[in-house]
Design a protein around this motif. Structure first.
Motif, PDB file in Angstrom:
ATOM      1  N   PRO A   1       3.560 -25.710  43.174  1.00 37.74           N
ATOM      2  CA  PRO A   1       3.896 -26.098  41.801  1.00 37.74           C
ATOM      3  C   PRO A   1       2.864 -27.074  41.245  1.00 37.74           C
ATOM      4  N   PRO A   2       2.700 -27.101  39.924  1.00 40.27           N
ATOM      5  CA  PRO A   2       1.770 -28.057  39.321  1.00 40.27           C
ATOM      6  C   PRO A   2       2.086 -29.476  39.795  1.00 40.27           C
ATOM      7  N   GLY A   3       1.048 -30.222  40.082  1.00 38.16           N
ATOM      8  CA  GLY A   3       1.216 -31.598  40.528  1.00 38.16           C
ATOM      9  C   GLY A   3       1.330 -31.760  42.034  1.00 38.16           C
ATOM     10  N   THR A   4       1.494 -30.648  42.753  1.00 35.65           N
ATOM     11  CA  THR A   4       1.576 -30.723  44.210  1.00 35.65           C
ATOM     12  C   THR A   4       0.177 -30.850  44.787  1.00 35.65           C
ATOM     13  N   GLU A   5      -0.021 -31.790  45.671  1.00 33.70           N
ATOM     14  CA  GLU A   5      -1.312 -31.992  46.315  1.00 33.70           C
ATOM     15  C   GLU A   5      -1.448 -31.014  47.486  1.00 33.70           C
ATOM     16  N   PRO A   6      -2.457 -30.155  47.473  1.00 35.07           N
ATOM     17  CA  PRO A   6      -2.635 -29.194  48.574  1.00 35.07           C
ATOM     18  C   PRO A   6      -2.790 -29.871  49.932  1.00 35.07           C
ATOM     19  N   GLU A   7      -3.288 -31.097  49.940  1.00 31.00           N
ATOM     20  CA  GLU A   7      -3.497 -31.818  51.190  1.00 31.00           C
ATOM     21  C   GLU A   7      -2.193 -32.029  51.963  1.00 31.00           C
ATOM     22  N   THR A   8      -1.031 -31.949  51.258  1.00 34.97           N
ATOM     23  CA  THR A   8       0.246 -32.121  51.959  1.00 34.97           C
ATOM     24  C   THR A   8       0.496 -30.995  52.956  1.00 34.97           C
ATOM     25  N   LEU A   9      -0.201 -29.868  52.802  1.00 39.62           N
ATOM     26  CA  LEU A   9      -0.047 -28.739  53.728  1.00 39.62           C
ATOM     27  C   LEU A   9      -1.086 -28.756  54.845  1.00 39.62           C
ATOM     28  N   GLU A  10      -2.010 -29.692  54.786  1.00 37.80           N
ATOM     29  CA  GLU A  10      -3.119 -29.709  55.742  1.00 37.80           C
ATOM     30  C   GLU A  10      -2.805 -30.562  56.969  1.00 37.80           C
ATOM     31  N   ARG A  11      -3.495 -30.222  58.040  1.00 45.31           N
ATOM     32  CA  ARG A  11      -3.512 -31.026  59.263  1.00 45.31           C
ATOM     33  C   ARG A  11      -4.944 -30.964  59.756  1.00 45.31           C
TER      34      ARG A  11
ATOM     35  N   GLY B   1      -3.654 -25.995  65.857  1.00 45.31           N
ATOM     36  CA  GLY B   1      -2.814 -26.620  64.857  1.00 45.31           C
ATOM     37  C   GLY B   1      -3.565 -27.172  63.651  1.00 45.31           C
ATOM     38  N   PHE B   2      -4.892 -27.227  63.723  1.00 45.25           N
ATOM     39  CA  PHE B   2      -5.715 -27.639  62.586  1.00 45.25           C
ATOM     40  C   PHE B   2      -5.374 -26.708  61.419  1.00 45.25           C
ATOM     41  N   ARG B   3      -5.187 -27.288  60.234  1.00 41.34           N
ATOM     42  CA  ARG B   3      -4.788 -26.452  59.095  1.00 41.34           C
ATOM     43  C   ARG B   3      -5.456 -26.964  57.826  1.00 41.34           C
ATOM     44  N   VAL B   4      -6.025 -26.046  57.048  1.00 42.87           N
ATOM     45  CA  VAL B   4      -6.618 -26.377  55.754  1.00 42.87           C
ATOM     46  C   VAL B   4      -5.970 -25.521  54.673  1.00 42.87           C
ATOM     47  N   CYS B   5      -6.007 -26.048  53.459  1.00 50.88           N
ATOM     48  CA  CYS B   5      -5.427 -25.372  52.308  1.00 50.88           C
ATOM     49  C   CYS B   5      -6.543 -25.199  51.284  1.00 50.88           C
ATOM     50  N   VAL B   6      -6.850 -23.948  50.955  1.00 52.91           N
ATOM     51  CA  VAL B   6      -7.986 -23.613  50.099  1.00 52.91           C
ATOM     52  C   VAL B   6      -7.466 -22.937  48.828  1.00 52.91           C
ATOM     53  N   PRO B   7      -7.910 -23.375  47.658  1.00 52.85           N
ATOM     54  CA  PRO B   7      -7.502 -22.677  46.438  1.00 52.85           C
ATOM     55  C   PRO B   7      -7.880 -21.189  46.515  1.00 52.85           C
ATOM     56  N   VAL B   8      -6.998 -20.325  46.074  1.00 52.72           N
ATOM     57  CA  VAL B   8      -7.253 -18.888  46.098  1.00 52.72           C
ATOM     58  C   VAL B   8      -8.544 -18.568  45.346  1.00 52.72           C
ATOM     59  N   ALA B   9      -8.774 -19.251  44.229  1.00 50.82           N
ATOM     60  CA  ALA B   9      -9.992 -18.989  43.441  1.00 50.82           C
ATOM     61  C   ALA B   9     -11.258 -19.217  44.272  1.00 50.82           C
ATOM     62  N   ASP B  10     -11.231 -20.148  45.209  1.00 52.64           N
ATOM     63  CA  ASP B  10     -12.378 -20.393  46.095  1.00 52.64           C
ATOM     64  C   ASP B  10     -12.393 -19.405  47.264  1.00 52.64           C
ATOM     65  N   ALA B  11     -11.214 -19.139  47.824  1.00 52.03           N
ATOM     66  CA  ALA B  11     -11.115 -18.258  48.994  1.00 52.03           C
ATOM     67  C   ALA B  11     -11.620 -16.847  48.689  1.00 52.03           C
ATOM     68  N   LEU B  12     -11.520 -16.411  47.439  1.00 48.53           N
ATOM     69  CA  LEU B  12     -11.957 -15.068  47.065  1.00 48.53           C
ATOM     70  C   LEU B  12     -13.427 -14.804  47.403  1.00 48.53           C
ATOM     71  N   PHE B  13     -14.218 -15.864  47.552  1.00 47.59           N
ATOM     72  CA  PHE B  13     -15.644 -15.717  47.831  1.00 47.59           C
ATOM     73  C   PHE B  13     -15.974 -15.871  49.314  1.00 47.59           C
ATOM     74  N   GLY B  14     -14.946 -16.008  50.158  1.00 45.03           N
ATOM     75  CA  GLY B  14     -15.167 -16.252  51.575  1.00 45.03           C
ATOM     76  C   GLY B  14     -14.818 -15.083  52.464  1.00 45.03           C
ATOM     77  N   ILE B  15     -14.991 -15.325  53.756  1.00 47.53           N
ATOM     78  CA  ILE B  15     -14.666 -14.324  54.774  1.00 47.53           C
ATOM     79  C   ILE B  15     -13.935 -15.001  55.926  1.00 47.53           C
ATOM     80  N   LEU B  16     -13.244 -14.197  56.697  1.00 47.81           N
ATOM     81  CA  LEU B  16     -12.750 -14.617  57.996  1.00 47.81           C
ATOM     82  C   LEU B  16     -13.759 -14.052  58.984  1.00 47.81           C
TER      83      LEU B  16
END
Length: 144
Positions: A128-138, A75-90
């Motif tokens: 949407p602009p102004g939304t904090e990504p942390e609201t999607l995290e656990r 259930g652990f969940r993180v929210c990563v900006p797409v611009a950052d995720a483009l440089f990562g791997i699973l």
């Protein structure tokens, strides 16, 4: 590829890139990423990882997506900006040491404690602009 790869077929990606992790690896190939991070104790950890490039998975996602939401089996969940995720791997394999947390999110800009392990799902979100990504995290695993 390690024998552990056989246990990773439950990981899924939402949208057109969906599928089990083995099929995604066969379709998109595997990249290697060297990553130095700090664990939750602050100690530096160097790692060499191999996995499915997130850029390939995001190519098939909603082009207006702003964030990648990565959920672990607990259930652990993180929210990563797409611009950052483009440089990562699973990551499906750690090349320099054993790893019990595969598949694992490995993104250069993501701190060690946020590198989700035992990833079971990837979804894209348009925030949407102004939304904090942390609201999607656990950031604490589900208690059982």
């Amino acid at each position: 590829m390690s024998d552990q790869f056989d246990t990773l077929d439950r990981s899924h990606v939402a949208g057109d890139a969906g599928g089990d992790l083995r099929a995604l690896a066969e379709r998109h190939g595997l990249d290697t990423l060297d990553r130095e991070t700090a664990c939750s104790s602050g100690e530096p950890i160097e790692g060499r990882w191999r996995g499915v490039p997130l850029s390939a998975l995001l190519d098939a996602a909603d082009p207006e997506a702003t964030h990648l939401v990565v959920e672990a089996a607990d259930g652990f969940r993180v929210c990563v900006p797409v611009a950052d995720a483009l440089f990562g791997i699973l990551a499906v394999e750690r090349l320099d040491a054993p790893d019990e947390g595969l598949p694992r999110l490995v993104v250069p800009s993501v701190d060690g404690p946020r590198m989700a392990k035992h990833v079971r799902r990837l979804d894209t979100e348009r925030l949407p602009p102004g939304t904090e990504p942390e609201t999607l995290e656990r950031l604490a695993p589900d208690s059982e």
